[in-house]
Design an enzyme around this catalytic site. Structure first.
Site, PDB file in Angstrom:
ATOM      1  CB  CYS A   1     -36.012  92.120  86.901  1.00  0.00           C
ATOM      2  SG  CYS A   1     -34.989  91.999  85.429  1.00  0.00           S
TER       3      CYS A   1
ATOM      4  CG  HIS B   1     -27.461  89.179  80.087  1.00  0.00           C
ATOM      5  ND1 HIS B   1     -28.130  88.141  79.485  1.00  0.00           N
ATOM      6  CD2 HIS B   1     -27.946  89.264  81.338  1.00  0.00           C
ATOM      7  CE1 HIS B   1     -28.982  87.624  80.348  1.00  0.00           C
ATOM      8  NE2 HIS B   1     -28.905  88.284  81.480  1.00  0.00           N
TER       9      HIS B   1
ATOM     10  CG  HIS C   1     -24.782  84.493  81.777  1.00  0.00           C
ATOM     11  ND1 HIS C   1     -25.002  85.840  81.650  1.00  0.00           N
ATOM     12  CD2 HIS C   1     -25.996  83.936  82.018  1.00  0.00           C
ATOM     13  CE1 HIS C   1     -26.296  86.082  81.824  1.00  0.00           C
ATOM     14  NE2 HIS C   1     -26.921  84.942  82.047  1.00  0.00           N
TER      15      HIS C   1
ATOM     16  CD  GLU D   1     -24.385  89.746  84.845  1.00  0.00           C
ATOM     17  OE1 GLU D   1     -25.468  89.144  84.856  1.00  0.00           O
ATOM     18  OE2 GLU D   1     -23.838  90.157  85.885  1.00  0.00           O
TER      19      GLU D   1
ATOM     20  CB  THR E   1     -26.677  90.531  88.267  1.00  0.00           C
ATOM     21  OG1 THR E   1     -26.945  89.885  87.018  1.00  0.00           O
ATOM     22  CG2 THR E   1     -25.912  91.810  88.049  1.00  0.00           C
TER      23      THR E   1
ATOM     24  CB  SER F   1     -33.719  82.368  81.757  1.00  0.00           C
ATOM     25  OG  SER F   1     -33.753  82.969  83.033  1.00  0.00           O
TER      26      SER F   1
HETATM   27  S1  SF4 Z   1     -29.242  92.645  86.882  1.00  0.00           S
HETATM   28 FE1  SF4 Z   1     -30.384  91.149  85.712  1.00  0.00          FE
HETATM   29  S2  SF4 Z   1     -31.988  90.488  87.121  1.00  0.00           S
HETATM   30 FE2  SF4 Z   1     -31.204  92.410  87.928  1.00  0.00          FE
HETATM   31  S3  SF4 Z   1     -32.521  94.052  87.118  1.00  0.00           S
HETATM   32 FE3  SF4 Z   1     -30.766  93.779  85.729  1.00  0.00          FE
HETATM   33  S4  SF4 Z   1     -31.451  92.350  84.136  1.00  0.00           S
HETATM   34 FE4  SF4 Z   1     -32.839  92.170  85.911  1.00  0.00          FE
END
Ligand code: SF4
Length: 287
Positions: free
Chosen positions: A12, A78, A128, A130, A172, A228
């Site tokens: 991404c 993250h 996680h 994040e 996310t 992941s």
């Molecule tokens: S939030 Fe996660 S999946 Fe979305 S662009 Fe950012 S790194 Fe990628």
């Protein structure tokens, strides 16, 4: 064997930016300063081995070295909490913040809501990276992994403070139905819950592309690392549609059973690099 690629797959924008920043640091700093990443940069073993070969070592936030003078540290996609950042700067490293901008937005939102007196619910996987980072921005936050946990957390909060101001932020990569279920559980106690749409469209786009792939392929290969979260969700989405599917971290790990199918669909999580996808695609065509 015939292979059909998902319409959208692999890196991404956020992960690509993170990896590019690390590669830029390696090009600019290699041999001059020590190179670190704060935690594994992304959830992909193949990429992490590439970074190691360029001179990067991974820092453990629970066990930082006493000094990091003459070094450069790249923050993972993250993100990290504010205290960890302070600790890094205190130890003398140059920090390159490669936190995905969408994660950064959730961090700042959690901080602002907390300052305004909201109790912030955060929906997603407790362990996680994040979520561990975001919750550090809102010390009074409540992390809930599913509908049941959300219900109990809201009920407990309601028993202590019926008029609490509440808000919801999601990981996310959480799926839309899971997020709705968690929000619904909290609104049973706090109907004024402020819900933020934090689901990343990159994850959704890969899930939708996978759904399309399921109509064309007999079995699916999800290129990526089992560590992941969004890669695991792609596997679960294939299973929900009754398709045989495997997470394949590299070409040598293709399951032998795949050869018995006529058409393979190929998808990949947001942390799977292009080179690895190409390598796996090539290996499937040889089956
Ligand atoms: S939030 Fe996660 S999946 Fe979305 S662009 Fe950012 S790194 Fe990628």
């Amino acid at each position: 064997m015939r292979v059909i690629r998902a319409r959208v797959l692999g890196f991404c924008a956020g992960v690509r930016r993170t990896v590019d920043l690390a590669l830029d640091a390696a090009r600019g700093q290699a041999g001059r300063t020590r190179l670190f990443t704060m935690g594994p940069l992304i959830h992909n073993g193949w990429t992490l081995r590439e970074l190691e070969s360029l001179g990067f070592s991974v820092l453990d936030e629970e066990n930082l070295p006493e000094t990091l003078a003459d070094s450069t540290t790249v923050i993972r996609a993250h993100g990290i909490g504010p205290e960890t950042r302070r600790q890094l700067l205190r130890r003398g490293t140059k920090v390159i913040d490669a936190t995905c901008p969408k994660v950064r937005k959730s961090q700042l939102r959690a901080r602002d809501l907390s300052k305004k007196g909201f109790v912030v619910f955060i929906a997603g996987e407790k362990n996680h990276g994040e979520l561990r980072g975001i919750r550090m921005f809102a010390p009074n936050s409540l992390v809930v992994e599913n509908r049941e946990e959300a219900f109990h957390a809201a009920k407990t909060l309601f028993s202590k403070n019926k008029t609490a101001k509440t808000a919801m932020i999601g990981q996310t990569t959480i799926s839309a139905p899971e997020y709705s279920a968690v929000c619904a559980a909290v609104t049973q106690f706090f109907p004024d819950l402020t819900v933020y749409d934090t689901i990343c469209s990159a994850t959704l786009a890969r899930q939708e592309a996978l759904a399309g792939l399921c109509t064309e392929a007999d079995a699916l290969v999800i290129a990526g690392d089992p560590a992941s979260s969004n890669t695991r969700r792609l596997l679960a989405a294939a299973a929900e549609r009754g398709k045989p599917a495997w997470i394949v971290p590299d070409a040598s790990a293709l399951p032998p059973e795949l050869a018995s199918f006529r058409v393979a669909g190929l998808s990949a999580g947001t942390s799977t690099p292009d080179a690895l996808i190409n390598e796996i695609e090539q290996a499937i065509t040889m089956l």
